[in-house]
Design an enzyme around this catalytic site. Structure first.
Site, mmCIF file in Angstrom:
data_model
loop_
_atom_site.group_PDB
_atom_site.id
_atom_site.type_symbol
_atom_site.label_atom_id
_atom_site.label_comp_id
_atom_site.label_asym_id
_atom_site.label_seq_id
_atom_site.Cartn_x
_atom_site.Cartn_y
_atom_site.Cartn_z
ATOM 1 N N TYR A 161 12.485 14.222 93.858
ATOM 2 C CA TYR A 161 12.158 12.796 93.936
ATOM 3 C C TYR A 161 10.778 12.583 93.343
ATOM 4 O O TYR A 161 9.835 13.310 93.669
ATOM 5 C CB TYR A 161 12.183 12.331 95.402
ATOM 6 N N ASP A 176 4.635 17.447 89.766
ATOM 7 C CA ASP A 176 4.500 16.351 90.721
ATOM 8 C C ASP A 176 4.119 16.962 92.059
ATOM 9 O O ASP A 176 4.964 17.424 92.814
ATOM 10 C CB ASP A 176 5.823 15.576 90.815
ATOM 11 N N LYS A 206 -0.186 11.072 98.654
ATOM 12 C CA LYS A 206 -0.106 11.506 100.061
ATOM 13 C C LYS A 206 -1.441 12.046 100.624
ATOM 14 O O LYS A 206 -2.313 11.248 100.925
ATOM 15 C CB LYS A 206 1.066 12.459 100.244
#
Ligand SMILES: *Cc1c(COP(=O)(O)O)cnc(C)c1O
Length: 430
Positions: free
Chosen positions: A144, A238, A266
């Site tokens: 994702y 990522d 995050k």
């Protein structure tokens, strides 16, 4: 255990919010029942609006690596708040956070701050296209990368949880330059390389969290680095989830690879909306105002968010909790596997530093196809029993659980009791 106030708020929330949530991963669609509404949190614990207290292993899906409201972070945020909220001009805090981030990733000379992981990825892809002059991007099924159009194919996270193949509203032109490969399968990448000469980048989660935790094999990750280099294709790591999580320098440090472009999010914002993408000078110099690739943001580098990021990363560096995380993850894995064998439940535990989750499956899980064979019904029963015993987990089989440095040995004792009860319940499923 009562959930009356959560139920009330859920009903009320349905009126003006979509599904009463602002992100579909927060819905309890795959585990049944209604989502919990949170009142507050401190350290390793989170409390819902009914006053139920849980050990928090969601941790906002990763950012709260120090636990909630660490005193040094809270102090830094309060101090920044008193100076103003947003200026539309640069501050010293941006330079400080940029230095910490660039020092942590050897392949990064410059970084640009944005407001989310999604924004980091969409900018990184634009940058890879700008730098190479090519349009095609190889992505892996089950990874994702946020909700930009071109990445919403064969994606994990909420799409896996809700069994959605992709997303409505994505025009076919938006994904015609996206090539899908299989995680841990280098041949599936080589095939694209032999068929297409206009590939800009390969993007991956260097360790996945969004189909559950899946580690790359050494051959795969090092082979991928070699293959991309030989073909003049950029490698985008990522690390929105893995950055600063299992090692200060991210999964790249642990795996011993160096990306061409790194995406962060995050943990980097310590609970505030921060994302970032960074690379070597020659690549970053394509970005405006130095180059012709445009990317902007009204609130990018927000001073409160920068203060949260600087204090979180500084505290992480001070604590250096990564060895402790390894030990706790080891303990958690052994709690899970021994309870599973005690009650005759088939599980496979995957972990990477402070990311861990059990799959309700007998076989090894190394890619998305294998992950999807898990018994999600068993997970749902397990999830609710864990809630009832005071452990808050992501409401999906396909999300990693996260550890924070505030976890105590008492928390682990309570966790063990909860797992025993939950595994027993799973074994009773007819
Ligand atoms: C969470 C995540 C994103 C998206 O970040 P948002 O801040 O939710 O937009 C992208 N990539 C990975 C690997 C993620 O885990």
């Amino acid at each position: 255990m009562k959930f009356k106030q959560s139920e009330k708020l859920y009903t009320k929330g349905l009126e003006n919010l979509v599904g009463a949530v602002n992100s579909p991963v927060r819905a309890f669609a795959s585990v049944g029942g209604n989502p919990l509404f949170i009142d507050k949190a401190k350290g390793s614990k989170i409390k819902d609006v009914d006053g139920n207290k849980y050990i928090d292993m969601v941790l906002s899906y990763g950012p709260m690596i120090l636990g909630h409201r660490h005193k040094r972070v809270e102090k830094a945020i309060s101090k920044a708040l008193k100076k103003g909220y947003s200026f539309g001009a640069s501050t010293n805090a941006e330079i400080k956070l940029a230095k910490i981030v660039c020092d942590a990733f050897p392949g990064m000379d410059k970084v640009r701050f944005v407001n989310s992981g999604t924004e980091a990825v969409l900018s990184a892809i634009r940058l890879a296209r700008a730098h190479t002059g090519n349009d095609k991007i190889v992505k892996f099924s089950g990874c994702y990368h946020g909700h930009m159009d071109a990445m919403l194919v064969a994606a994990g996270s909420g799409l896996a949880t809700l069994s959605l193949p992709g997303s409505k509203g994505v025009p076919s032109q938006a994904v015609e330059n996206t090539l899908i490969a299989e995680y841990n399968n280098l041949e599936s990448v080589e095939k694209h390389f032999s068929e297409h000469k206009d590939i800009a980048a390969v993007i991956l989660e260097p360790v996945t969290g969004n189909m559950g935790v899946v580690q790359p094999s050494q051959e795969f990750i090092h082979g991928l680095r070699k293959l991309t280099k030989e073909n003049g294709v950029l490698l985008i790591c990522d690390e929105v989830m893995t950055g600063f999580r299992s090692k200060f320098g991210g999964a790249q440090e642990l795996l011993g690879i160096e990306a061409d472009i790194t995406c962060l999010g995050k943990v980097i914002g310590g609970g505030f909306p921060v994302g970032a993408y960074g690379a070597r000078n020659e690549i970053m110099e394509n970005v405006a105002p130095l180059g012709g690739m445009y990317q902007a943001g009204t609130l990018s580098g927000n001073p409160i968010a920068m203060a949260a990021g600087i204090s979180t990363l500084s505290e992480l560096k001070r604590q250096n909790p990564y060895e402790k995380f390894e030990k706790i993850a080891e303990k958690i894995a052994s709690i899970l596997t021994s309870a599973a064998s005690k009650y005759g439940v088939d599980i496979t535990v995957n972990k990477f530093g402070s990311m861990i989750n059990p799959f309700f499956a007998k076989e090894e899980i190394t890619n998305f196809t294998e992950a999807q064979k898990c018994d999600t019904e068993k997970f749902a029963v397990f999830f609710w029993e864990m809630i009832k015993h005071g452990v808050f987990l992501p409401p999906s089989q396909f999300e990693s659980w996260f550890l924070c440095s505030a976890l105590s040995s008492k928390d682990l004792e309570n966790f063990e009791v909860a797992v025993d009860a939950a595994m027993k319940k799973v074994s009773e499923i007819k």
